[in-house]
Every structure is written in C-alpha cells, then in structure tokens.
Design a protein around this motif. Sequence first.
Motif, mmCIF file in Angstrom:
data_model
loop_
_atom_site.group_PDB
_atom_site.id
_atom_site.type_symbol
_atom_site.label_atom_id
_atom_site.label_comp_id
_atom_site.label_asym_id
_atom_site.label_seq_id
_atom_site.Cartn_x
_atom_site.Cartn_y
_atom_site.Cartn_z
ATOM 1 N N LYS A 1 8.431 -1.619 -1.846
ATOM 2 C CA LYS A 1 7.309 -1.599 -0.911
ATOM 3 C C LYS A 1 7.093 -0.214 -0.301
ATOM 4 O O LYS A 1 5.978 0.130 0.067
ATOM 5 C CB LYS A 1 7.472 -2.666 0.174
ATOM 6 N N GLU A 2 8.145 0.601 -0.239
ATOM 7 C CA GLU A 2 8.021 1.955 0.289
ATOM 8 C C GLU A 2 7.238 2.873 -0.659
ATOM 9 O O GLU A 2 6.783 3.939 -0.260
ATOM 10 C CB GLU A 2 9.402 2.566 0.560
ATOM 11 N N GLU A 3 7.104 2.484 -1.923
ATOM 12 C CA GLU A 3 6.416 3.303 -2.915
ATOM 13 C C GLU A 3 4.940 2.939 -3.072
ATOM 14 O O GLU A 3 4.238 3.527 -3.891
ATOM 15 C CB GLU A 3 7.121 3.170 -4.273
ATOM 16 N N VAL A 4 4.475 1.964 -2.288
ATOM 17 C CA VAL A 4 3.095 1.495 -2.363
ATOM 18 C C VAL A 4 2.435 1.681 -1.004
ATOM 19 O O VAL A 4 3.057 1.438 0.027
ATOM 20 C CB VAL A 4 3.043 0.008 -2.778
ATOM 21 N N LYS A 5 1.189 2.146 -0.994
ATOM 22 C CA LYS A 5 0.434 2.310 0.253
ATOM 23 C C LYS A 5 -0.775 1.384 0.234
ATOM 24 O O LYS A 5 -1.472 1.290 -0.779
ATOM 25 C CB LYS A 5 -0.104 3.734 0.381
ATOM 26 N N VAL A 6 -1.038 0.762 1.380
ATOM 27 C CA VAL A 6 -2.250 -0.027 1.578
ATOM 28 C C VAL A 6 -2.945 0.586 2.785
ATOM 29 O O VAL A 6 -2.375 0.633 3.873
ATOM 30 C CB VAL A 6 -1.933 -1.517 1.818
ATOM 31 N N GLU A 7 -4.166 1.087 2.577
ATOM 32 C CA GLU A 7 -4.895 1.765 3.641
ATOM 33 C C GLU A 7 -6.348 1.295 3.665
ATOM 34 O O GLU A 7 -6.860 0.815 2.655
ATOM 35 C CB GLU A 7 -4.887 3.281 3.412
ATOM 36 N N VAL A 8 -6.985 1.467 4.832
ATOM 37 C CA VAL A 8 -8.414 1.200 4.959
ATOM 38 C C VAL A 8 -9.082 2.500 5.379
ATOM 39 O O VAL A 8 -8.718 3.088 6.380
ATOM 40 C CB VAL A 8 -8.695 0.089 5.990
ATOM 41 N N GLU A 9 -10.026 2.950 4.563
ATOM 42 C CA GLU A 9 -10.764 4.188 4.841
ATOM 43 C C GLU A 9 -12.169 3.847 5.306
ATOM 44 O O GLU A 9 -12.764 2.874 4.836
ATOM 45 C CB GLU A 9 -10.903 5.016 3.558
ATOM 46 N N ASP A 10 -12.701 4.668 6.172
ATOM 47 C CA ASP A 10 -14.094 4.541 6.615
ATOM 48 C C ASP A 10 -14.454 3.119 7.031
ATOM 49 O O ASP A 10 -15.572 2.664 6.796
ATOM 50 C CB ASP A 10 -15.054 5.020 5.520
ATOM 51 N N ASP A 11 -13.500 2.405 7.583
ATOM 52 C CA ASP A 11 -13.678 1.048 8.115
ATOM 53 C C ASP A 11 -13.977 -0.031 7.085
ATOM 54 O O ASP A 11 -13.910 -1.196 7.405
ATOM 55 C CB ASP A 11 -14.776 1.010 9.192
ATOM 56 N N ARG A 12 -14.311 0.298 5.875
ATOM 57 C CA ARG A 12 -14.688 -0.752 4.930
ATOM 58 C C ARG A 12 -14.152 -0.549 3.515
ATOM 59 O O ARG A 12 -14.533 -1.288 2.618
ATOM 60 C CB ARG A 12 -16.214 -0.847 4.829
ATOM 61 N N VAL A 13 -13.297 0.439 3.274
ATOM 62 C CA VAL A 13 -12.803 0.679 1.917
ATOM 63 C C VAL A 13 -11.294 0.452 1.891
ATOM 64 O O VAL A 13 -10.531 1.172 2.521
ATOM 65 C CB VAL A 13 -13.139 2.114 1.443
ATOM 66 N N LEU A 14 -10.882 -0.587 1.168
ATOM 67 C CA LEU A 14 -9.457 -0.881 0.992
ATOM 68 C C LEU A 14 -8.944 -0.011 -0.142
ATOM 69 O O LEU A 14 -9.541 0.031 -1.222
ATOM 70 C CB LEU A 14 -9.254 -2.354 0.653
ATOM 71 N N GLN A 15 -7.847 0.706 0.108
ATOM 72 C CA GLN A 15 -7.254 1.563 -0.922
ATOM 73 C C GLN A 15 -5.809 1.149 -1.136
ATOM 74 O O GLN A 15 -5.024 1.105 -0.196
ATOM 75 C CB GLN A 15 -7.331 3.022 -0.494
ATOM 76 N N ILE A 16 -5.468 0.844 -2.382
ATOM 77 C CA ILE A 16 -4.099 0.506 -2.768
ATOM 78 C C ILE A 16 -3.646 1.606 -3.717
ATOM 79 O O ILE A 16 -4.291 1.857 -4.740
ATOM 80 C CB ILE A 16 -4.040 -0.874 -3.448
ATOM 81 N N SER A 17 -2.545 2.285 -3.361
ATOM 82 C CA SER A 17 -2.080 3.398 -4.186
ATOM 83 C C SER A 17 -0.562 3.417 -4.218
ATOM 84 O O SER A 17 0.101 2.743 -3.440
ATOM 85 C CB SER A 17 -2.621 4.728 -3.647
ATOM 86 N N GLY A 18 -0.032 4.216 -5.121
ATOM 87 C CA GLY A 18 1.408 4.359 -5.238
ATOM 88 C C GLY A 18 1.755 5.247 -6.401
ATOM 89 O O GLY A 18 0.879 5.876 -7.001
ATOM 90 N N GLU A 19 3.044 5.281 -6.714
ATOM 91 C CA GLU A 19 3.480 6.134 -7.814
ATOM 92 C C GLU A 19 4.669 5.500 -8.511
ATOM 93 O O GLU A 19 5.608 5.034 -7.872
ATOM 94 C CB GLU A 19 3.859 7.513 -7.298
#
Length: 159
Positions: free
Chosen positions: A74-92
């Motif tokens: 779980k430390e290698e994955v990011k869940v973020e919300v940009e500009d109030d309406r864009v869900l971003q799921i990223s990792g490596e």
Amino acid sequence: MSLIPSFFGNRRSSIFDPFSLDVWDPFKDFPFSSPSPSLSTRSSETSAFVNTRIDWKETPEAHVFKADVPGLKKEEVKVEVEDDRVLQISGERNAEKEDKNDSWHRVERSSGKFMRRFRLPENAKIDHIKASMENGVLTVTIPKLEVKKPDVKSIEISG
C-alpha cells in the motif's frame, strides 16, 4: 499450435477480440536502442500503464474503483484527487535486482510507473473517499451525495 505465435504473443484468446492482443513494439527485440530516447522510456512506462486494470462500478450509494496491483504494498500506491474532481491512482513496480550469476529465460512481468486518471461526476463526495488494499486489489470507494427528493404537496382543485 498457431502458425504465427510470436506476432500475437502466445496468448490463447479469440482473434476477433481487438483487446486480447498484446501491444506490439517493432523495436523491442532489436539490439540497438530505440530511434528516440523518449520513445524507449515511454514504452516501458506504457507497458506498466497498459497492464494496470481498473474497474469502475456505480452503486446506489457510491462509486467503487477496483485496481489490480499485484505484488505492490500500500505504501507503493498513491490515491489522490486533483482539481476537486479528478481521481488519480498511481504507483511504481520496481524491476527485480539482477544478479550476475542469474540467467533469465523470460521476463513478462511489467515494471515501471503507472498512472490512471478518472473525472468524477458531480454527485461524488470528495471529502469522504476511502481506499483499502487486499490480496493485490486496491478498492477506492467514493460515496455519492444524497439526492434530496423534492417535497410534493398536493393542491386541492376547486370548482
């Protein structure tokens, strides 16, 4: 046995399914580098990006995203919300360390960065997002705003 397995990637799938084929890179097996350095960097990132599968389901109560991220913590994955309406799921995914004594026969697991973005609908409660990870599956749950039903008042008809 297929007559052209190397072109279609040895996958057992319907040839009529356009999404069942691997993305073919014509420069992948050549010993020289790619014509452009940005292309070679992008191709490794693209392979990891393409392999990150995400489902988006809407229930009466929430929007639910499920992402396959096998082998990641779980430390290698990011869940973020940009500009109030864009869900971003990223990792490596990091490549395995290579030992000089190792002899690799095949490398199919992708490594590199991945990122997926989704524009959320207006009814998403951005402040109440929850994420959990279990058995290589990331689940992001975004509750929906309660739809207030209009008060209906009956009017008596005179006459």
